[in-house]
Design a protein around this motif. Sequence first.
Motif, PDB file in Angstrom:
ATOM      1  N   ILE A  32      -7.453  20.544 -33.775  1.00 17.35           N
ATOM      2  CA  ILE A  32      -8.208  19.332 -34.123  1.00 17.35           C
ATOM      3  C   ILE A  32      -8.471  18.533 -32.849  1.00 17.35           C
ATOM      4  N   LYS A  33      -9.718  18.205 -32.614  1.00 14.45           N
ATOM      5  CA  LYS A  33     -10.100  17.474 -31.413  1.00 14.45           C
ATOM      6  C   LYS A  33     -10.663  16.107 -31.777  1.00 14.45           C
ATOM      7  N   SER A  34     -10.175  15.072 -31.094  1.00 14.51           N
ATOM      8  CA  SER A  34     -10.685  13.725 -31.310  1.00 14.51           C
ATOM      9  C   SER A  34     -10.237  12.828 -30.167  1.00 14.51           C
ATOM     10  N   SER A  35     -11.082  11.884 -29.805  1.00 17.20           N
ATOM     11  CA  SER A  35     -10.728  10.909 -28.772  1.00 17.20           C
ATOM     12  C   SER A  35      -9.642   9.957 -29.266  1.00 17.20           C
ATOM     13  N   LEU A  36      -9.374   9.970 -30.583  1.00 19.73           N
ATOM     14  CA  LEU A  36      -8.351   9.094 -31.157  1.00 19.73           C
ATOM     15  C   LEU A  36      -6.950   9.696 -31.055  1.00 19.73           C
ATOM     16  N   ILE A  37      -6.867  10.951 -30.636  1.00 19.37           N
ATOM     17  CA  ILE A  37      -5.582  11.649 -30.596  1.00 19.37           C
ATOM     18  C   ILE A  37      -4.989  11.653 -29.188  1.00 19.37           C
ATOM     19  N   GLU A  38      -3.714  11.312 -29.120  1.00 19.91           N
ATOM     20  CA  GLU A  38      -2.912  11.487 -27.903  1.00 19.91           C
ATOM     21  C   GLU A  38      -1.774  12.431 -28.262  1.00 19.91           C
ATOM     22  N   ILE A  39      -1.586  13.483 -27.487  1.00 19.21           N
ATOM     23  CA  ILE A  39      -0.585  14.493 -27.807  1.00 19.21           C
ATOM     24  C   ILE A  39       0.631  14.379 -26.885  1.00 19.21           C
ATOM     25  N   ILE A  40       1.810  14.386 -27.503  1.00 19.02           N
ATOM     26  CA  ILE A  40       3.074  14.410 -26.782  1.00 19.02           C
ATOM     27  C   ILE A  40       3.729  15.761 -27.060  1.00 19.02           C
ATOM     28  N   LYS A  41       4.030  16.513 -26.020  1.00 18.52           N
ATOM     29  CA  LYS A  41       4.687  17.802 -26.200  1.00 18.52           C
ATOM     30  C   LYS A  41       6.180  17.574 -26.380  1.00 18.52           C
ATOM     31  N   GLY A  42       6.725  18.115 -27.458  1.00 17.95           N
ATOM     32  CA  GLY A  42       8.155  17.931 -27.679  1.00 17.95           C
ATOM     33  C   GLY A  42       8.578  18.400 -29.057  1.00 17.95           C
ATOM     34  N   ASP A  43       9.834  18.086 -29.402  1.00 15.90           N
ATOM     35  CA  ASP A  43      10.440  18.553 -30.644  1.00 15.90           C
ATOM     36  C   ASP A  43      11.095  17.371 -31.358  1.00 15.90           C
ATOM     37  N   ALA A  44      10.966  17.333 -32.686  1.00 14.28           N
ATOM     38  CA  ALA A  44      11.485  16.207 -33.467  1.00 14.28           C
ATOM     39  C   ALA A  44      13.002  16.077 -33.385  1.00 14.28           C
ATOM     40  N   ILE A  45      13.706  17.164 -33.077  1.00 13.48           N
ATOM     41  CA  ILE A  45      15.159  17.078 -33.003  1.00 13.48           C
ATOM     42  C   ILE A  45      15.642  16.604 -31.638  1.00 13.48           C
ATOM     43  N   PRO A  74      15.894  13.489 -29.244  1.00 17.66           N
ATOM     44  CA  PRO A  74      15.753  12.030 -29.265  1.00 17.66           C
ATOM     45  C   PRO A  74      14.786  11.486 -28.210  1.00 17.66           C
ATOM     46  N   GLU A  75      14.799  12.078 -27.017  1.00 18.12           N
ATOM     47  CA  GLU A  75      13.913  11.589 -25.962  1.00 18.12           C
ATOM     48  C   GLU A  75      12.447  11.815 -26.314  1.00 18.12           C
ATOM     49  N   ASP A  76      12.146  12.929 -26.948  1.00 15.41           N
ATOM     50  CA  ASP A  76      10.768  13.210 -27.349  1.00 15.41           C
ATOM     51  C   ASP A  76      10.296  12.215 -28.409  1.00 15.41           C
ATOM     52  N   ILE A  77      11.171  11.889 -29.352  1.00 17.11           N
ATOM     53  CA  ILE A  77      10.821  10.905 -30.376  1.00 17.11           C
ATOM     54  C   ILE A  77      10.619   9.532 -29.757  1.00 17.11           C
TER      55      ILE A  77
END
Length: 212
Positions: free
Chosen positions: A43-56, A58-61
């Motif tokens: 999905i492509k949109s100028s409204l999206i910012e992507i953070i690479k990481g994992d929900a488990i 804590p630093e990524d969250i």
Amino acid sequence: MKQEIKIAVLGGGGRTGKYLVNKLIARGFQIKLLLRKPEEFQIKSSLIEIIKGDAINPEDISNLVQGCQAVISTVGQRPGEPLVASRTVTNVLEAMNKSGINRFISLAGINIDTPFDKKGKETSLATEWMKANFPEIQADRQKAYSILSASELNWTFVRVPFIEFSESSGELAVNLEDCPGNKICAGNIADFLVAQLTDETYFRKSPFIANV
């Protein structure tokens, strides 16, 4: 119309999560997505910012929620991987408290029990089936609810039956005591989750939703 608030989304790369992302974009919300494999997200949109990481993690969250005003999670259990539900909720609540965010909306199954339930036969059978066949996953998801219910944040835990991966179909029913149907379209789920961003009706509650 571009919205002024930014929404942190977990699980946006999943089958239900993609419906949520598209609904948020359609309504002009700015979105921060936590993705384990950003290269696979289409999905492509100028409204999206992507953070690479994992929900488990804590630093990524913590990185995900910075600059956001609400958090929505459609994270599901990944086959053969560490239990994710309670760790995700713990990480999210900790990051939200540190960042001063007060609104958390999460997707769950009908198998979660709350003190306010009056589950009918079908919902009770589905709950017991999950407990019997996937006891560790069930216990972890129930633990996630317990952690969330002890929080003072404005959370909503949305419980759903069997998901059909299609756009909205039929009337949506909501009930706080028992699931009103045996299936729901992913598009309806996404619509309901987005609506909770501006609706206080289900603050600190766990509604069942289904198509009828």
